[in-house]
Design a protein around this motif. Structure first.
Motif, mmCIF file in Angstrom:
data_model
loop_
_atom_site.group_PDB
_atom_site.id
_atom_site.type_symbol
_atom_site.label_atom_id
_atom_site.label_comp_id
_atom_site.label_asym_id
_atom_site.label_seq_id
_atom_site.Cartn_x
_atom_site.Cartn_y
_atom_site.Cartn_z
ATOM 1 N N LEU A 1 2.789 -37.924 22.877
ATOM 2 C CA LEU A 1 4.211 -37.580 22.850
ATOM 3 C C LEU A 1 4.625 -36.840 24.109
ATOM 4 O O LEU A 1 5.697 -37.087 24.670
ATOM 5 C CB LEU A 1 4.519 -36.732 21.614
ATOM 6 N N VAL A 2 3.763 -35.934 24.564
ATOM 7 C CA VAL A 2 4.061 -35.201 25.802
ATOM 8 C C VAL A 2 4.199 -36.171 26.971
ATOM 9 O O VAL A 2 5.122 -36.072 27.791
ATOM 10 C CB VAL A 2 2.958 -34.154 26.084
ATOM 11 N N GLY A 3 3.275 -37.135 27.050
ATOM 12 C CA GLY A 3 3.340 -38.113 28.139
ATOM 13 C C GLY A 3 4.621 -38.923 28.112
ATOM 14 O O GLY A 3 5.261 -39.149 29.147
ATOM 15 N N ILE A 4 5.037 -39.366 26.912
ATOM 16 C CA ILE A 4 6.276 -40.135 26.785
ATOM 17 C C ILE A 4 7.477 -39.282 27.180
ATOM 18 O O ILE A 4 8.358 -39.712 27.929
ATOM 19 C CB ILE A 4 6.431 -40.664 25.346
ATOM 20 N N MET A 5 7.518 -38.036 26.674
ATOM 21 C CA MET A 5 8.654 -37.176 26.959
ATOM 22 C C MET A 5 8.727 -36.806 28.438
ATOM 23 O O MET A 5 9.817 -36.735 29.023
ATOM 24 C CB MET A 5 8.589 -35.916 26.079
ATOM 25 N N GLN A 6 7.572 -36.588 29.063
ATOM 26 C CA GLN A 6 7.564 -36.284 30.493
ATOM 27 C C GLN A 6 8.055 -37.485 31.304
ATOM 28 O O GLN A 6 8.796 -37.332 32.273
ATOM 29 C CB GLN A 6 6.156 -35.883 30.949
#
Length: 496
Positions: free
Chosen positions: A299-304
Motif C-alpha cells: 500500500l505504501v508503494g502504491i500511495m507513494q
C-alpha cells in the motif's frame, strides 16, 4: 484546519486498534476501553505495524507521538475526548447500548463516530440524548494507511456534525466522504458484497481457486481501481466518445446471464472447508502480522507512486498523502529547536525500510539519492523555501550531484544525515551531505551537490529574495569556518 484534540476508542480490535494508531501517529492522545484480556497486546502490535508503515510512507516530520492509555470503563475513556470512535462487534443491541453509554458520559459537543460496516445510524442513535452529534465513520482496513472514511448520518444527525467530522479527519491524513442517504452497508461494502458474492460462486463451481481469483484482481482491474475507481476507469474505456459511448456499447451486457449476483450461494460446511483449505495453501505459511506488514509495504508503494501522479500534484490516495505531508511539514514535527550552525547540520533521521532494499537486503541505489534529496529539502525549509514558497513559483533546483558509496546500509538500520554548506551566492547553493550509520557513526555515503535558485514558471535561474538569503547567510558564514570535508571536489574514479 480543525483538529482533534483528544480521542477515545471504544473497542480495540483490528479496526479500533488501527483507529488508535492513526490518532496516535498524528500526535493525538487516545484513551481506549476494551474488556478483552489481550487488548493491550493486540493494540501494541497494531501500533508497531503502523509505525513501521509510516516510516516507509513519509519523510515528513511526524508530531510527537500521542499517548495511548487503556482505561477500565467507557466513562473513564471518553472523559475529555472531542472525538469518540466506537468499534465494538457488529451487533445492533451491543453497539446501541455502548453508544448510549458514550452519549451519557461525554461532553454534548464531542463527536461520536461508529465504525459499523453496515448498521443504520438511525437505529444506532435511537436512545441517545444528543443524537445530532452521532454519525457513522466507516473506515477501511488498515485504518492507519487507507485514508477513506464513509460519513453517514442518521435521521437525527445534524449536517454540521458531518461537515465537522470531515474537517477533523483531514489533518490526520484521511478523506471523509459524506454519503447523502443512509442505507445498509453504505457504498463501499455494497460494492464489496457484490464482488464477494460472485467470488464465492466461482470457488463453489470450481471455476478457479482462491489464489487464481486474487491474481485476477490484483494483476488487472484492482490496480485500475486503486488509482481511478470504477466510473472514471470505464469512461476511459469508452475512448474519445467517453462514458456515453461506453454505456451504449456495454450496457446491454447487464441483461446477459454472466453473473449470479441475485443467486445467494449456500455457504455450507463443504464450501467453507474448500475455501479455508485453498486459503491455507495460498497464504498459510505466513503469520497474520507478517501478512499485515507485506500488505502495508504494498500500500505504501502504491500511495507513494500515486503521490507523484498528475505532474507531481498527486492523484487519488497519493494526493491525500501529499496534503497530509504538507500539514505535517507546516506543523514541523512538534517543538522546534534552534539549529546549531557551529557544526554540519544534522537534519534527517530515518531507517532503512523493507521497501528500500534490494535482493541482497541492502539499501538500493536510488534510495541514497532520496535521503540526500530529503536532507536538502530540510535545509531549504530551514531558509524559508517551503511548500508555499514553491507553490508561489520559485524554488532551488539541483543541477549537479556527485555521490560516493563508502559502506552498506542494510534492512532495519537507523541512519542520520548531516549537511555542510560549502558556498553560496544570490543564485547558487553548494553543499556536502553525509549519511551515517546511527549506531556506529560510520559514514556510509556522501554527496556534493549544487543547486540553482529558479523562477519555475519562467524556467530560468534568478536571484533568491532577501529574506531567503538572510536566513542562509548565518549558516554559510558559520560553515565557512569548518574544515572542508574529505571528498569535496572529487571526480568519478579518482584514486584515494
Amino acid at each position: 484546519m480543525t483538529s482533534i484534540q483528544k480521542a477515545a476508542c471504544i473497542g480495540g480490535g483490528v479496526i479500533g486498534g488501527a483507529w488508535a494508531a492513526r490518532f496516535v501517529l498524528a500526535g493525538i492522545d487516545v484513551d481506549m476501553y476494551d474488556p478483552h484480556p489481550e487488548a493491550e497486546r493486540i493494540g501494541g502490535e497494531v501500533l508497531g505495524n503502523a509505525e513501521r508503515a509510516y516510516a516507509m510512507l513519509t519523510m515528513a516530520p511526524l508530531p510527537p507521538r500521542g499517548k495511548i492509555t487503556f482505561c477500565k470503563s467507557i466513562e473513564e475513556a471518553v472523559e475529555g475526548a472531542d472525538w469518540i470512535q466506537e468499534s465494538v462487534p457488529e451487533r445492533l443491541e451491543l453497539k446501541r447500548n455502548v453508544i448510549t453509554q458514550i452519549d451519557a458520559a461525554t461532553n454534548p459537543q464531542a463527536l461520536i463516530g461508529s465504525s459499523t460496516s453496515g448498521l443504520m445510524p438511525t437505529d444506532l442513535q435511537r436512545d441517545m440524548k444528543h443524537p445530532e452529534r452521532f454519525f457513522v465513520a466507516h473506515p477501511y482496513n488498515p485504518v492507519y494507511l487507507l485514508p477513506l472514511a464513509e460519513l453517514v448520518g442518521g435521521q437525527k444527525t445534524s449536517p454540521e456534525t458531518l461537515k465537522a467530522a470531515q474537517e477533523k479527519l483531514a489533518p490526520i491524513g484521511m478523506k471523509g466522504v459524506i454519503i447523502k442517504k443512509e442505507i445498509e452497508a453504505f457504498v463501499g461494502d455494497r460494492l464489496l458484497e457484490a464482488v464477494w458474492r460472485e467470488g464465492l460462486w466461482l470457488i463453489h463451481d470450481d471455476i478457479c481457486d482462491t489464489e487464481t481469483l486474487d491474481d485476477v484482481i490484483r494483476y488487472s482491474f484492482g490496480m485500475r481501481w486503486a488509482q481511478m475507481g470504477l466510473f472514471e476507469t470505464y469512461r476511459i474505456a469508452g475512448g474519445e466518445a467517453g462514458m456515453r459511448h461506453f454505456l451504449a456499447q456495454f450496457g446491454p451486457c447487464l441483461s446477459w446471464p454472466w453473473t449470479r449476483l441475485t443467486d445467494v450461494v449456500d455457504l455450507d460446511d463443504a464450501l467453507i472447508d474448500k475455501i479455508a483449505a485453498q486459503s491455507d495453501a495460498q497464504s498459510g505459511a505466513r503469520g497474520i502480522r507478517e501478512l499485515e506488514r507485506i500488505r502495508d509495504e504494498n500500500l505504501v508503494g502504491i500511495m507513494q507512486a500515486l503521490k507523484a501522479g498528475d505532474g507531481g500534484q498527486g492523484w487519488g490516495a497519493g494526493k491525500i498523502l501529499g496534503e497530509f505531508e504538507k500539514h505535517l511539514w507546516a506543523q514541523g514535527g512538534g517543538a522546534k529547536k534552534e539549529p546549531d550552525f557551529s557544526a554540519p547540520l544534522r537534519l534527517l533521521d530515518t531507517k532503512v525500510s523493507a521497501a528500500w532494499v534490494d535482493y541482497n537486503g541492502h539499501m538500493t541505489e536510488y534510495r541514497y539519492l532520496q535521503v540526500f534529496a530529503d536532507t536538502a529539502d530540510m535545509l531549504l525549509r530551514l531558509i524559508g523555501v517551503d511548500f508555499a514558497y514553491v507553490e508561489a513559483g520559485h524554488s532551488y533546483y539541483t543541477v549537479e550531484t556527485h555521490i560516493r558509496h563508502l559502506g552498506e546500509a542494510k534492512l532495519g538500520q537507523k541512519l542520520y544525515s548531516t549537511l555542510q554548506v560549502l558556498s553560496s551566492d544570490d543564485k547558487r547553493l553548494r553543499f556536502f551531505t553525509t549519511i551515517y550509520n546511527a549506531e556506529t557513526n560510520e559514514a556510509l555515503a556522501t554527496a556534493e551537490q549544487l543547486m540553482l535558485h529558479v523562477d519555475s514558471k519562467a524556467g530560468k535561474s534568478v536571484a533568491a529574495p532577501f529574506d531567503v538569503l538572510a536566513k542562509l547567510k548565518p549558516i554559510a558564514e558559520a560553515h565557512a569556518k569548518l574544515p572542508i570535508p574529505e571528498g569535496v571536489g572529487r571526480s568519478v574514479g579518482q584514486k584515494r
